[in-house]
Design a protein around this motif. Structure first.
Motif, PDB file in Angstrom:
ATOM      1  N   SER B   3     -22.804 -42.798   7.025  1.00 58.19           N
ATOM      2  CA  SER B   3     -21.663 -41.647   6.980  1.00 58.19           C
ATOM      3  C   SER B   3     -20.329 -42.361   6.666  1.00 58.19           C
ATOM      4  O   SER B   3     -19.589 -41.661   6.068  1.00 58.19           O
ATOM      5  CB  SER B   3     -21.528 -40.988   8.133  1.00 58.19           C
ATOM      6  N   LYS B   4     -20.208 -43.604   7.041  1.00 59.22           N
ATOM      7  CA  LYS B   4     -18.931 -44.394   6.766  1.00 59.22           C
ATOM      8  C   LYS B   4     -18.703 -44.396   5.324  1.00 59.22           C
ATOM      9  O   LYS B   4     -17.519 -44.155   4.650  1.00 59.22           O
ATOM     10  CB  LYS B   4     -19.065 -45.505   7.414  1.00 59.22           C
ATOM     11  N   THR B   5     -19.977 -44.967   4.527  1.00 62.62           N
ATOM     12  CA  THR B   5     -19.716 -45.024   3.065  1.00 62.62           C
ATOM     13  C   THR B   5     -19.283 -43.414   2.307  1.00 62.62           C
ATOM     14  O   THR B   5     -18.456 -43.654   1.555  1.00 62.62           O
ATOM     15  CB  THR B   5     -20.877 -45.504   2.220  1.00 62.62           C
ATOM     16  N   ALA B   6     -20.073 -42.742   2.950  1.00 63.62           N
ATOM     17  CA  ALA B   6     -19.651 -41.214   2.097  1.00 63.62           C
ATOM     18  C   ALA B   6     -18.389 -40.897   2.774  1.00 63.62           C
ATOM     19  O   ALA B   6     -17.654 -40.223   1.931  1.00 63.62           O
ATOM     20  CB  ALA B   6     -20.481 -40.309   3.060  1.00 63.62           C
ATOM     21  N   ASP B   7     -17.862 -41.185   3.834  1.00 61.81           N
ATOM     22  CA  ASP B   7     -16.627 -40.945   4.284  1.00 61.81           C
ATOM     23  C   ASP B   7     -15.418 -41.658   3.259  1.00 61.81           C
ATOM     24  O   ASP B   7     -14.583 -40.897   2.785  1.00 61.81           O
ATOM     25  CB  ASP B   7     -16.260 -41.352   5.568  1.00 61.81           C
ATOM     26  N   ARG B   8     -15.753 -42.907   2.953  1.00 65.05           N
ATOM     27  CA  ARG B   8     -14.716 -43.681   1.963  1.00 65.05           C
ATOM     28  C   ARG B   8     -14.944 -43.196   0.646  1.00 65.05           C
ATOM     29  O   ARG B   8     -13.939 -42.850  -0.079  1.00 65.05           O
ATOM     30  CB  ARG B   8     -15.297 -45.062   2.058  1.00 65.05           C
ATOM     31  N   LEU B   9     -16.053 -42.614   0.344  1.00 66.19           N
ATOM     32  CA  LEU B   9     -16.372 -42.316  -1.061  1.00 66.19           C
ATOM     33  C   LEU B   9     -15.467 -40.937  -1.181  1.00 66.19           C
ATOM     34  O   LEU B   9     -14.755 -40.726  -2.227  1.00 66.19           O
ATOM     35  CB  LEU B   9     -17.754 -41.763  -1.197  1.00 66.19           C
ATOM     36  N   ALA B  10     -15.547 -39.970  -0.219  1.00 69.18           N
ATOM     37  CA  ALA B  10     -14.957 -38.748  -0.334  1.00 69.18           C
ATOM     38  C   ALA B  10     -13.374 -39.108  -0.324  1.00 69.18           C
ATOM     39  O   ALA B  10     -12.584 -38.538  -1.096  1.00 69.18           O
ATOM     40  CB  ALA B  10     -15.142 -37.969   0.983  1.00 69.18           C
ATOM     41  N   THR B  11     -12.968 -40.133   0.613  1.00 68.03           N
ATOM     42  CA  THR B  11     -11.364 -40.307   0.627  1.00 68.03           C
ATOM     43  C   THR B  11     -10.977 -40.755  -1.092  1.00 68.03           C
ATOM     44  O   THR B  11     -10.051 -40.062  -1.705  1.00 68.03           O
ATOM     45  CB  THR B  11     -11.149 -41.505   1.404  1.00 68.03           C
ATOM     46  N   GLY B  12     -11.834 -41.586  -1.613  1.00 68.33           N
ATOM     47  CA  GLY B  12     -11.650 -41.951  -2.949  1.00 68.33           C
ATOM     48  C   GLY B  12     -11.481 -40.825  -4.073  1.00 68.33           C
ATOM     49  O   GLY B  12     -10.711 -40.992  -4.910  1.00 68.33           O
ATOM     50  N   VAL B  13     -12.734 -40.296  -3.817  1.00 69.14           N
ATOM     51  CA  VAL B  13     -12.622 -38.945  -4.879  1.00 69.14           C
ATOM     52  C   VAL B  13     -11.287 -37.986  -4.689  1.00 69.14           C
ATOM     53  O   VAL B  13     -10.693 -37.689  -5.916  1.00 69.14           O
ATOM     54  CB  VAL B  13     -13.913 -37.995  -4.566  1.00 69.14           C
TER      55      VAL B  13
END
Lengths: 273, 295
Positions: B3-13
């Motif tokens: 979930s942490k990676t997903a969160d980072r990914l979302a921020t990046g997107v």
């Protein structure tokens, strides 16, 4: 005053056996039922509300006490599908009648809400808002009423130097006292308080309670509260509601020391609700 | 995926999306300004346009754009806010209200060229006015009204219910409550809606082609009699706006400096919308401060 409440004077209600009415009470509720669409929220309650006294309405959430309170100044009219049957007699008129001028009624039966809701205007304008609408234009008179009502609401000393600042700059407790002040400014006879201090910190709460007790000499006050200590501290009579029924209505001292219904005792001692 | 990676990914997107939007905007603006600014001069803004020779300006088009905007807003704002008040405060929930709401939504999504054709029929032919500023303004009102109604309704609805109840509980009538409590609180968002609508009106061409026309009579800016044919204030004269001008010089212009004129006009159009937005927001903030007593 009485005639101002009627859109059309029928004469019939106005002359109705005044002597029969209890002089000690300001409101007489007879067999009041309130519905939201099909659902019945208040099941035929009857009670007299004393003049210049504090009546507390207690009971668990959803028991109908706020609904009842809001029917006294017809605020329920705003809710689509809400309707009331029975009578609430005020100055020999049934205020639930179609012919009642709701605007005039609300000037005499004021209300203070759970969440402080000052207008996003200056402190001064919060109080003059309704006065100006009622046709008061003279600056000196307005100034006088603003000062008088803020003093009565024990807020004058705190705000007298910043009357023209936004009311939203006040703390929650000050905002609530401002809301009480603007209701006082209308010189109502009855004040309805819907959990007026539940959103406040203990110190503000104490100030508001003190204020309410002080207001008793000029107004008849009905207060909805979830706070048992508050009800026992400030009220003269207490009514206990449960699922739309009025379970017990007695002097506050009796309710809190020696209630006659078991449910009341259970609720007060915190066993449910 | 953690979930942490997903969160980072979302921020990046989302950051990437923001960058895309900003670069489109910056690119577009700089393109228009770089190409257009060099053609803008006092002379360009103050000489009438020319049909054949080079060196014509946009004086009348610029004036027409602002004037049509003004007339449109005079008609559309009161109607739009009135409609919004009705929808938010008086319309009873039910079938009729739903139908009204769908009508407004359909009206809002009509293509502007269709509104132009409707305007040609209604405000040009049936009325017998010919191409007029008033016809153009009415067509733009049709195009604009649903947006203002919608924005006003939403803004009024978003005023906390507490405030409305507070006012009514003080023995104030419904109408006075709307006037003195609901509208002032809703004012900033209504204003934003009106500015957006105004920007659309200012840049609209299609709805005006067949209603306000492609020509402007010879105007005499010293003539303030609104009934005179030469007066710029006459609302019964044809008027080519800036946006229409850009379209017309590009499609049927005979002048040799088509590119200069259209680039210059585009830059003026964009700058005007920008200035208009800033000014309206600034005035709005002043008014809001005044009514709410905030500093």
């Amino acid at each position: 005053m009485v005639s101002a409440l009627m859109d059309k004077q029928t004469g019939k209600q106005a002359g109705e056996s005044e002597s029969k009415r209890n002089k000690e009470s300001i409101l007489e509720v007879n067999n009041l039922e309130i519905f939201y669409g099909e659902k019945r929220a208040v099941n035929g309650i009857s009670m007299d509300i004393g003049k210049n006294s504090i009546t507390a309405l207690i009971g668990p959430s959803g028991c109908g006490k706020s609904t009842f309170l809001r029917s006294i100044n017809r605020m329920n009219d705003l809710i689509p599908g809400a309707r009331a049957e029975g009578e609430i007699i005020y100055e020999d008129l049934n205020i639930l009648s179609e012919q009642i001028n709701v605007v005039a009624l609300r000037k005499e039966i004021g209300m203070v809400f759970q969440k402080p809701n000052p207008f996003p205007k200056s402190i001064y304008e919060n109080i003059t808002h309704a006065l100006k609408f009622a046709g008061m234009k003279k600056k000196s008179k307005l100034d006088e009423i603003v000062e008088e009502s803020l003093k009565k609401a024990a807020l004058w000393e705190e705000v007298k130097d910043r009357l023209h600042k936004s009311a939203l700059s006040l703390s929650g407790g000050q905002q609530q006292r401002l809301c009480i002040a603007r209701t006082i400014a209308m010189k109502p006879t009855v004040m309805l308080l819907d959990e007026p201090s539940s959103a406040l910190d203990p110190i503000s709460n104490a100030k508001v309670e003190e204020l309410i007790i002080d207001l008793k000499k000029d107004y008849s006050i009905i207060i909805v509260t979830h706070n048992m200590q508050q009800a026992s501290r400030i009220s003269d009579k207490t009514a206990f509601f449960l699922s739309g029924d009025l379970i017990e209505y007695e002097a506050t001292e009796k309710i809190f020391t020696n209630p006659s219904v078991k449910k009341t005792e259970e609720y007060i001692s915190g066993r449910f609700g | 995926m953690k979930s942490k990676t997903a969160d980072r990914l979302a921020t990046g997107v989302f950051i990437a999306i923001a960058i895309i939007i900003i670069s489109i905007l910056v690119g577009l603006f700089s393109y228009i300004l770089v190409n257009g600014l060099k053609h803008i001069s006092w002379e360009f803004l103050t000489t009438p346009s020319s049909n054949i020779r080079a060196g014509g300006g946009i004086r009348d088009q610029l004036f027409n754009s602002f004037y049509i905007l003004l007339i449109t807003m005079i008609i559309a704002v009161p109607l739009g806010i009135g409609g919004g008040i009705y929808m938010a405060e008086y319309a009873k929930p039910g079938k009729v209200t739903d139908i009204i709401r769908s009508c407004i939504e359909v009206l809002a999504s009509l293509p502007s060229i269709v509104i132009g054709m409707f305007g040609l029929l209604m405000f040009v032919n049936i009325t017998g006015w010919g191409y007029t500023i008033l016809g153009g303004a009415l067509a733009l009102t049709v195009f604009n009204l649903p947006v203002i109604v919608r924005v006003s309704e939403d803004s009024i609805r978003s005023v906390p219910r507490d405030l409305k109840e507070a006012s009514l509980a003080l023995g104030i009538t419904h109408w006075h409550t709307i006037k003195t409590v609901l509208l002032p609180s809703a004012f900033p968002s209504i204003l934003t809606g009106i500015i957006l609508a105004a920007g659309r009106v200012f840049g609209e061409a299609a709805a005006l082609l067949f209603t306000a026309g492609l020509s402007t009579p010879r105007l005499d800016y010293g003539n303030w009699n609104p009934f005179s044919a030469q007066s710029p204030l006459n609302i019964f004269r044809p008027a080519e706006t800036l946006a229409v001008h850009i379209w017309s010089v590009n499609t049927q212009g005979l002048i040799p400096d088509v590119e200069e004129v259209s680039n210059g006009s585009a830059a003026v159009l964009v700058i005007s919308v920008l200035l208009f937005n800033l000014l309206a927001r600034w005035i709005g903030r002043l008014i809001h401060k005044k009514i709410t007593a905030t500093k």
